[in-house]
Enzyme design. Sequence first.
Site, PDB file in Angstrom:
ATOM      1  N   ILE A 197      43.890  44.364  30.637  1.00 18.29           N
ATOM      2  CA  ILE A 197      43.279  43.567  31.708  1.00 18.29           C
ATOM      3  C   ILE A 197      42.884  42.231  31.098  1.00 18.29           C
ATOM      4  O   ILE A 197      41.761  42.045  30.646  1.00 18.29           O
ATOM      5  CB  ILE A 197      42.068  44.276  32.348  1.00 18.29           C
ATOM      6  CG1 ILE A 197      42.458  45.643  32.874  1.00 18.29           C
ATOM      7  CG2 ILE A 197      41.512  43.420  33.484  1.00 18.29           C
ATOM      8  CD1 ILE A 197      41.316  46.426  33.504  1.00 18.29           C
ATOM      9  N   HIS A 198      43.847  41.320  31.036  1.00 19.32           N
ATOM     10  CA  HIS A 198      43.600  39.991  30.504  1.00 19.32           C
ATOM     11  C   HIS A 198      43.752  38.968  31.619  1.00 19.32           C
ATOM     12  O   HIS A 198      43.582  39.314  32.779  1.00 19.32           O
ATOM     13  CB  HIS A 198      44.503  39.734  29.295  1.00 19.32           C
ATOM     14  CG  HIS A 198      44.174  40.650  28.153  1.00 19.32           C
ATOM     15  ND1 HIS A 198      43.052  40.488  27.371  1.00 19.32           N
ATOM     16  CD2 HIS A 198      44.781  41.763  27.687  1.00 19.32           C
ATOM     17  CE1 HIS A 198      42.990  41.455  26.477  1.00 19.32           C
ATOM     18  NE2 HIS A 198      44.027  42.252  26.643  1.00 19.32           N
ATOM     19  N   ALA A 199      44.082  37.754  31.335  1.00 18.98           N
ATOM     20  CA  ALA A 199      44.021  36.651  32.300  1.00 18.98           C
ATOM     21  C   ALA A 199      44.644  36.938  33.665  1.00 18.98           C
ATOM     22  O   ALA A 199      43.956  36.912  34.682  1.00 18.98           O
ATOM     23  CB  ALA A 199      44.638  35.396  31.693  1.00 18.98           C
TER      24      ALA A 199
END
Length: 88
Positions: free
Chosen positions: A14-16
Amino acid sequence: MLEKNILIKNETGIHARPAAILVKHAMRFESDINIYRSGNVYDAKSIMNVMSMGVRQGEEIHLVVKGPDEIQAFEKIVELIENNFKEA
């Protein structure tokens, strides 16, 4: 209140991009949507909170949804995460 443990399968965690998608959908609901990880709680309606979790592929989060539209919010957020943040 609805809650569920969810394994993150998305290869980037769950990044950018996934964080932005998650927050965009969470903001549509009135209910409180929180993610618990490593003893901390994160507001799913805050991009800074979601990105600061640093969740990687293969890690588990605990989703908690509470409020007037919790059923719809819970179903949408679970679907989004389990489908690797692919929007329909």
